[in-house]
Motif scaffolding. Structure first.
Motif, PDB file in Angstrom:
ATOM      1  N   SER A  53       0.828  -1.217   0.000  1.00  0.00           N
ATOM      2  CA  SER A  53       0.000   0.000   0.000  1.00  0.00           C
ATOM      3  C   SER A  53       0.857   1.260   0.000  1.00  0.00           C
ATOM      4  N   SER A 112      -3.932   4.487   8.972  1.00  0.00           N
ATOM      5  CA  SER A 112      -5.160   3.903   9.507  1.00  0.00           C
ATOM      6  C   SER A 112      -4.834   3.079  10.753  1.00  0.00           C
ATOM      7  N   ALA A 146     -17.777   4.920   9.220  1.00  0.00           N
ATOM      8  CA  ALA A 146     -17.900   4.121   7.997  1.00  0.00           C
ATOM      9  C   ALA A 146     -19.298   3.529   7.898  1.00  0.00           C
ATOM     10  N   ALA A 168     -14.323  -1.807  -0.108  1.00  0.00           N
ATOM     11  CA  ALA A 168     -13.170  -0.916   0.051  1.00  0.00           C
ATOM     12  C   ALA A 168     -13.474   0.544  -0.261  1.00  0.00           C
ATOM     13  N   SER A 170     -15.240   2.977   0.943  1.00  0.00           N
ATOM     14  CA  SER A 170     -15.198   4.012   1.979  1.00  0.00           C
ATOM     15  C   SER A 170     -13.768   4.328   2.409  1.00  0.00           C
ATOM     16  N   GLY A 171     -12.808   3.515   1.947  1.00  0.00           N
ATOM     17  CA  GLY A 171     -11.413   3.783   2.247  1.00  0.00           C
ATOM     18  C   GLY A 171     -10.809   4.876   1.383  1.00  0.00           C
ATOM     19  N   ASP A 229     -12.291  12.019   4.516  1.00  0.00           N
ATOM     20  CA  ASP A 229     -12.289  10.648   5.047  1.00  0.00           C
ATOM     21  C   ASP A 229     -13.722  10.197   5.291  1.00  0.00           C
ATOM     22  N   ARG A 231     -14.314   7.034   6.658  1.00  0.00           N
ATOM     23  CA  ARG A 231     -14.282   6.010   7.710  1.00  0.00           C
ATOM     24  C   ARG A 231     -14.159   6.619   9.102  1.00  0.00           C
ATOM     25  N   HIS A 256      -9.659   8.690   3.015  1.00  0.00           N
ATOM     26  CA  HIS A 256      -9.040   7.923   4.090  1.00  0.00           C
ATOM     27  C   HIS A 256      -7.627   7.445   3.758  1.00  0.00           C
ATOM     28  N   THR A 257      -7.279   7.400   2.476  1.00  0.00           N
ATOM     29  CA  THR A 257      -6.007   6.799   2.090  1.00  0.00           C
ATOM     30  C   THR A 257      -5.173   7.759   1.251  1.00  0.00           C
TER      31      THR A 257
END
Length: 279
Positions: A53, A112, A146, A168, A170-171, A229, A231, A256-257
């Motif tokens: 990631s 996270s 989330a 995935a 919502s990430g 974000d 989540r 979120h990411t």
């Protein structure tokens, strides 16, 4: 210890290697990039993913740092933890890994739930942690927003691509396309391990909110949070201001990411913070 590439001949020479590190409670898969003698950045991934990631960030960080990534126990190529999933115990495992790698100090970056692993490492082995960077790490259970998603049935694993993308989604910020390599990686995950690790993270967070834990540690802290974000409530990033000296930065337009959505902006913040807190 096995390596996929030979070790560099000098500390100034760049290393690009993967090793399977034998540890008492289960082998840990480790990736390393950058000059071996440079200051260390330890990158810890979040739930339902692996060290890959961080792929977009590593080239931006590895010129000036020895970048160390691990697949957390039960994820990717790392073994299931012999003693089960426990975030505090994970801190001890990570400390043992740094000892085996000959790393005396590191700036530890968690994305996270990887932020809980980073905090647990600082609690168990404060001697190894020079500073902490948390990227979209929820400060407490109250901040979780989330949407409810149907749990995957382990008996029907693996699911199809669309099910995984829904799980995935919502990430990431709304409208961001979930990368296919992440979909493929999640499909290959051990779902029991992912579920157990998530439960352990929530238990750790429920015992004591993260800002309270971090305030007691007294480590330099940077918090990076995407303001989209989905989540964790973005406004909850302000909770970390209870930690003396904490630097809290919101990333406009990021979900979120941000390590995948906004790698350049995220890397720039990490590098500036690391420079201001030398090891």
């Amino acid at each position: 210890m096995t390596t996929s590439e030979k070790h560099p001949r000098s500390s100034a020479e760049a290393v690009h290697e993967e090793i399977l590190l034998p540890l008492e409670h289960g082998d840990l898969h480790v990736r390393q990039d950058g000059p071996r003698g440079a200051p260390v950045l330890l990158l810890l991934h979040g739930s339902a993913t692996t060290s890959t990631s961080w792929n977009a960030l590593v080239p931006l960080l590895a010129d000036a740092h020895r970048v160390v990534r691990v697949d957390l126990p039960g994820h990717g190529r790392s073994a299931e933890p012999v003693r089960g999933y426990d975030t505090s115990g994970l801190g001890q495992t990570l400390g043992a890994a740094l000892d085996r790698l000959g790393i005396g100090r590191a700036t530890v970056v968690g994305h996270s739930s990887g932020g809980y692993a980073a905090t647990a490492l600082a609690e168990r082995r404060p001697d190894l942690v020079s500073a902490l960077v948390l990227v979209n790490t929820g400060p407490g259970p109250h901040a979780y927003i989330a949407p409810e998603t149907a749990a995957f049935d382990p008996a029907r694993w693996p699911p199809g691509d669309e099910q995984i993308r829904h799980f995935a989604s919502s990430g990431f910020r709304a409208g961001f396309e979930v990368p296919q390599d992440l979909v493929d990686e999640l499909r290959e995950s051990r779902i029991q391990a992912v579920t157990a690790a998530m439960r352990a993270s929530l238990a750790y967070l429920g015992e004591r909110p993260l800002p309270e834990r971090l305030a007691a540690l007294g480590k330099p802290l940077q918090v990076i949070f995407g303001d989209r974000d989905r989540r964790w409530r973005p406004a909850s990033a302000a909770d970390y201001r209870a930690v003396p000296g904490a630097v809290v930065t919101m990333l406009p337009g990021a979900g979120h990411t941000p390590i995948l959505e906004e790698p350049s902006r995220t890397a720039a913040l990490i590098l500036a913070f690391a420079r201001s807190h030398p090891q």
